[in-house]
Design a protein around this motif. Structure first.
Motif, short mmCIF file in Angstrom:
data_model
loop_
_atom_site.label_atom_id
_atom_site.label_comp_id
_atom_site.label_asym_id
_atom_site.label_seq_id
_atom_site.Cartn_x
_atom_site.Cartn_y
_atom_site.Cartn_z
N MET A 1 67.31 61.59 68.44
CA MET A 1 65.98 60.99 68.49
C MET A 1 64.99 62.00 67.93
O MET A 1 64.96 63.15 68.33
N THR A 2 64.18 61.56 67.01
CA THR A 2 63.22 62.47 66.39
C THR A 2 61.97 62.60 67.25
O THR A 2 61.76 61.87 68.20
N THR A 3 61.13 63.55 66.84
CA THR A 3 59.89 63.79 67.60
C THR A 3 58.93 62.61 67.48
O THR A 3 58.11 62.42 68.37
N LEU A 4 59.05 61.84 66.42
CA LEU A 4 58.17 60.68 66.28
C LEU A 4 58.46 59.65 67.37
O LEU A 4 57.56 58.98 67.87
N TRP A 5 59.74 59.51 67.73
CA TRP A 5 60.09 58.57 68.80
C TRP A 5 59.56 59.09 70.13
O TRP A 5 59.10 58.32 70.97
N LEU A 6 59.66 60.39 70.33
CA LEU A 6 59.14 60.97 71.57
C LEU A 6 57.61 60.88 71.61
O LEU A 6 57.02 60.77 72.67
N LEU A 7 57.00 60.91 70.43
CA LEU A 7 55.54 60.79 70.37
C LEU A 7 55.07 59.42 70.84
O LEU A 7 53.96 59.26 71.33
#
Length: 153
Positions: free
Chosen positions: A1-7
């Motif tokens: 999972m990339t940081t964009l998903w966590l964002l």
């Protein structure tokens, strides 16, 4: 999972917290409105407090309860206290068992709670819709590769 998903968690969790907090405040406000007693009070003065980095002005009101007891309370949640001059008549809602929790009889808090619920719901539901649409796009984009790999078996 990339940081964009966590964002995407940031507006989602903020929306959930704002909605939950607004629902609790709305329940308290509704309870205050249904169980409180409304009476006419007189603004007898103002008091200042430091709620943040600035001084805030609160009106001090006095009234006589139905049992003949004289009460005088500073209203900490009153917005626009500077607009209430001394001697002004205001409507106050209070609980006879806890008159120190009196509040001005306005719908400001109620409207604030409803706005918070709308904004919170917009944040979490909007984030959820964007994430689901993005997942659908990613799954649709990957589907031909998987179907091609499965046809060899």
């Amino acid at each position: 999972m990339t940081t964009l998903w966590l964002l995407a968690l940031l507006p989602f969790l903020t929306g959930i917290a704002l909605t939950a907090g607004s629902v609790v405040r709305l329940a308290k406000e509704t309870l205050r409105r249904t169980t409180g007693t409304v009476t006419e009070a007189t603004v007898t003065g103002h008091t200042a407090s430091r709620e943040a980095t600035y001084a805030t002005l609160h009106p001090v009101v006095s009234w006589t309860a139905d049992d003949g007891t004289a009460r005088e309370v500073a209203l900490p949640d009153a917005s626009g206290a500077h607009a209430l001059p001394e001697g002004a008549r205001v409507r106050v809602r209070f609980d006879p068992s806890r008159p120190e929790l009196a509040a001005l009889e306005t719908d400001t808090w109620y409207r604030s709670c409803v706005r918070g619920m709308y904004l919170g719901t917009f944040l979490w539901a909007g984030t959820l819709i964007v994430v689901v649409c993005r997942l659908a796009y990613v799954v649709n984009d990957l589907r031909p590769h998987y179907w091609g790999a499965l046809s060899h078996y």
